[in-house]
Design a protein around this motif. Structure first.
Motif, short mmCIF file in Angstrom:
data_model
loop_
_atom_site.label_atom_id
_atom_site.label_comp_id
_atom_site.label_asym_id
_atom_site.label_seq_id
_atom_site.Cartn_x
_atom_site.Cartn_y
_atom_site.Cartn_z
N HIS A 1 8.33 16.99 7.31
CA HIS A 1 8.05 17.90 6.19
C HIS A 1 9.36 18.40 5.57
CE1 HIS A 1 6.99 21.41 3.92
NE2 HIS A 1 7.08 22.27 4.92
N GLU A 2 10.33 18.72 6.41
CA GLU A 2 11.63 19.17 5.90
C GLU A 2 12.33 18.09 5.09
OE1 GLU A 2 13.87 20.39 9.29
OE2 GLU A 2 12.48 21.99 9.87
N LYS A 3 12.10 16.83 5.47
CA LYS A 3 12.78 15.72 4.79
C LYS A 3 12.04 15.25 3.55
CE LYS A 3 14.75 11.15 5.66
NZ LYS A 3 15.03 10.10 6.68
N TYR A 4 10.70 15.18 3.63
CA TYR A 4 9.93 14.54 2.56
C TYR A 4 9.14 15.52 1.68
CZ TYR A 4 11.05 10.16 4.89
OH TYR A 4 11.71 9.10 5.44
N GLY A 5 9.12 16.79 2.04
CA GLY A 5 8.47 17.75 1.17
C GLY A 5 7.04 18.08 1.58
N SER A 6 6.30 18.61 0.62
CA SER A 6 4.98 19.18 0.92
C SER A 6 3.86 18.15 0.99
CB SER A 6 4.63 20.25 -0.11
OG SER A 6 4.64 19.70 -1.42
N VAL A 7 4.09 16.95 0.47
CA VAL A 7 3.08 15.88 0.55
C VAL A 7 3.82 14.59 0.89
CG1 VAL A 7 1.28 14.59 -0.65
CG2 VAL A 7 1.64 17.01 -1.19
N TYR A 8 3.48 13.99 2.03
CA TYR A 8 4.12 12.73 2.39
C TYR A 8 3.14 11.85 3.15
CZ TYR A 8 5.03 14.74 7.08
OH TYR A 8 4.92 15.31 8.32
N THR A 9 3.54 10.59 3.34
CA THR A 9 2.68 9.61 4.00
C THR A 9 3.25 9.26 5.37
OG1 THR A 9 2.07 8.66 1.86
CG2 THR A 9 1.59 7.35 3.83
N ILE A 10 2.40 9.24 6.37
CA ILE A 10 2.80 8.85 7.72
C ILE A 10 1.80 7.80 8.20
CG2 ILE A 10 1.44 10.59 8.96
CD1 ILE A 10 5.03 9.73 9.85
N LEU B 1 -0.38 17.05 4.39
CA LEU B 1 -0.26 18.17 3.46
C LEU B 1 0.46 19.32 4.16
CD1 LEU B 1 -3.95 18.16 2.15
CD2 LEU B 1 -1.97 17.01 1.13
N CYS B 2 1.51 19.83 3.53
CA CYS B 2 2.35 20.86 4.15
C CYS B 2 2.50 22.07 3.25
CB CYS B 2 3.74 20.29 4.46
SG CYS B 2 3.73 18.79 5.46
N GLY B 3 2.47 23.25 3.86
CA GLY B 3 2.65 24.48 3.12
C GLY B 3 1.36 24.97 2.49
N GLN C 1 0.84 -1.20 0.00
CA GLN C 1 0.00 0.00 0.00
C GLN C 1 0.87 1.25 0.00
OE1 GLN C 1 -1.85 1.01 3.78
NE2 GLN C 1 -3.81 1.38 2.74
N LYS C 2 1.94 1.24 0.80
CA LYS C 2 2.81 2.40 0.91
C LYS C 2 3.50 2.72 -0.41
CE LYS C 2 6.70 4.34 3.43
NZ LYS C 2 7.24 4.90 2.17
N SER C 3 3.84 1.68 -1.18
CA SER C 3 4.56 1.90 -2.44
C SER C 3 3.74 2.72 -3.44
CB SER C 3 4.94 0.56 -3.06
OG SER C 3 3.78 -0.16 -3.47
N GLN C 4 2.42 2.77 -3.25
CA GLN C 4 1.55 3.50 -4.17
C GLN C 4 1.23 4.92 -3.67
OE1 GLN C 4 -1.82 0.88 -4.40
NE2 GLN C 4 -0.71 -0.72 -5.50
N LEU C 5 1.67 5.21 -2.45
CA LEU C 5 1.37 6.51 -1.84
C LEU C 5 2.59 7.42 -1.90
CD1 LEU C 5 -0.57 5.20 1.30
CD2 LEU C 5 -1.56 6.42 -0.65
N PRO C 6 2.44 8.71 -1.59
CA PRO C 6 3.59 9.61 -1.55
C PRO C 6 4.66 9.11 -0.59
CG PRO C 6 1.55 10.86 -1.51
CD PRO C 6 1.17 9.42 -1.37
N PRO C 7 5.91 9.58 -0.72
CA PRO C 7 7.01 9.07 0.11
C PRO C 7 6.80 9.37 1.59
CG PRO C 7 7.66 11.07 -1.05
CD PRO C 7 6.33 10.65 -1.62
N GLY C 8 7.56 8.68 2.41
CA GLY C 8 7.48 8.86 3.85
C GLY C 8 8.34 7.83 4.53
N PRO C 9 8.51 7.93 5.83
CA PRO C 9 9.35 6.96 6.54
C PRO C 9 8.75 5.56 6.50
CG PRO C 9 8.14 8.34 8.10
CD PRO C 9 7.92 8.94 6.74
#
Length: 493
Positions: A61-70, A80-82, A28-36
């Motif tokens: 947010h600093e590491k993965y950008g404006s859209v990431y998965t947690i 969602l960031c920014g 599931q994670k492989s299809q979503l935006p990046p994240g730890p």
């Protein structure tokens, strides 16, 4: 079969089950935006501090950008960031991101009744009804302005009674703000020493603090487990029960004295709507819906504004030169012989800028409430499946360097142009944005303006310690950013 054989079989079964769950999670994670990378069951809790979930999310947010998965436990969430990302989702694609995600610290009590945690057509009906009713009883009109002015004068009298001795302003501010929403919901205000009002404000404030600390965060992640564990989170529901008891008595009194031709308040209007309800099997207007709608409105109408005021006066004591400049503007525009009014706002650009900066800097609701993707969508090149939780990280919007001149410190010039005129900024989202924007936004903005101007017209707030020792760092950061407890002297001008 001996015990050792049974243990081995059980171990193999559990291990296989966890492995399959983890494989499914990674797929599931492989299809979503990046994240730890998440771990089984606990997700990304190793990367998150439950004491300050917002700070942890900002680091990611600093590491993965404006859209990431947690992963909050086993559940993935889109963060969602920014300003640009939040606007693109909540406003530009508002229909796709407009559903409400589960929030167990509320949902376990409301059971899906009320306004805040509903979805679909019932939510739309209840929201339309609430907006119309609040407007009919003065939200955004002169009558509610007069109620706020009256409450502000009551508060002035209460502060005068303190005779400049050190006080905790929290209970003073909470009672006066709560009385405004009570006057709309119940048709009357309470005396400040009324046990019902004290119960409402203390229960709401206590719940807000619990929901903003690790107990509230853990309950939202593992509600089914936390229900059986001792801790502060168990107090949430007894606090809600005390408020419910007061509301039920109000509803009963309204039912006994209801005149459908002359509704007095929100409860009356809801009772009339219940009488008109035609869907017997699946209604939108019924007893539990009324009860939990009033709960939602009481909580939202009490805590966020009173916390913003409390945070605001702490900030102004830290920067007394700003408070003095506000008082000079009040003296110039209003004087001392009448109460400030909303008509004065356009002539008070500095005060308007300071209040907006307080909302930005205090960032009282840093995560908004969770949203939910209502259908399979494409967002910034990623396929986001229906049902994905969404966390609009409002802190990242309010501290976005692309939107504010000086984001990291308190700086009213963030809302002033080069000529000293007030400059609105769409990146200020203290009430969230889009279809789920707080329905009490206009009321809250009225209250903040009238309370700040009335109190600064009459008083100077003085700290009981050196201003350098005042700490603006919040003590809780989950549902809300809770300011440090403090005492002050309220000195008549």
């Amino acid at each position: 079969m001996d015990f050792s054989s049974l243990f081995i079989i059980l171990f193999i079964f559990i291990t296989t089950y966890l492995a399959l769950m983890y494989w499914k999670m990674l797929k599931q994670k492989s299809q979503l935006p990046p994240g730890p990378i998440p771990l089984p069951f606990i997700g990304n809790l190793m990367q998150l501090s439950t004491k300050d979930i917002v700070k942890s999310l900002m680091k990611l947010h600093e590491k993965y950008g404006s859209v990431y998965t947690i992963y909050m436990g086993p559940q993935p969430s889109l963060v969602l960031c920014g300003y640009k990302a939040v606007k693109e989702a909540l406003i530009d694609q508002g229909e796709d991101f407009g559903a409400r995600g589960d929030y167990p610290v509320f949902l376990s009590y409301t059971k899906g009744h009320g306004i805040a945690f509903r979805n679909g057509e019932k939510w739309k009906e209840l929201r339309r009804f609430a907006l119309l009713t609040l407007r009919n009883f003065g939200m955004g009109k002169r009558s509610i302005e007069e109620r706020i002015q009256e409450e502000a004068r009551f508060l002035v009298k209460e502060f005068l009674k303190t005779k400049e001795s050190p006080i905790d302003p929290n209970v003073f501010l909470a009672r006066t703000v709560s009385n405004v929403i009570c006057s709309i919901l119940f048709g009357r205000r309470f005396d400040y020493d009324d046990k019902r009002l004290l119960t409402i404000v203390k229960s709401i404030n206590h719940n807000f603090q619990i929901m903003s600390n690790p107990w509230g965060t853990l309950y939202n992640i593992y509600p089914d487990i936390m229900d059986y564990l001792p801790g502060q989170h168990q107090k949430i529901f007894s606090n809600f029960d005390m408020i419910t008891e007061i509301i039920l008595k109000e509803i009963k009194s309204h039912q006994e004295t209801l005149d459908p031709s002359n509704p007095r308040d929100y409860i009356d209007c809801f009772l009339i709507k219940m009488q008109q309800e035609t869907r017997a099997e699946d209604p939108s207007f019924y007893n539990d819906s009324l009860l939990m709608s009033v709960q939602n409105l009481l909580f939202g109408g009490t805590e966020t504004v009173s916390t913003t005021l409390r945070y605001g006066f702490l900030i102004l004591m830290k920067y007394p030169e700003i408070a003095e400049k506000m008082q000079k503007e009040i003296d110039s525009v209003v004087g001392r012989d009448r109460s400030p009014s909303l008509d004065d706002r356009s002539q008070m650009p500095f005060i308007e800028a300071v209040i907006n900066e307080i909302m930005r800097f205090a960032d009282v609701i840093p995560l908004s409430l969770p949203h939910l993707v209502s259908k399979d969508i494409s967002f910034r090149g990623y396929r986001i499946p229906k049902g994905t939780f969404v966390i609009p990280l409002l802190t990242s919007v309010h501290y976005d360097p692309s939107q504010f001149k000086v984001p990291q410190t308190f700086h009213p010039q963030n809302f002033l142009d080069e000529n000293g005129c007030f400059k609105k900024n769409d990146a200020l989202m203290p009430f969230s944005a889009g279809k789920r924007i707080c329905l009490g936004e206009s009321l809250a903005r009225m209250e903040l303006f009238l309370y700040f101007t009335t109190l600064l017209q009459n008083f100077t707030f003085q700290p009981v310690v050196d201003k350098e020792k005042l700490d603006l760092t919040p003590i809780g950061s989950g549902l809300g950013n809770v300011p440090q407890q403090y005492k002050c002297r309220v000195v008549a001008r």
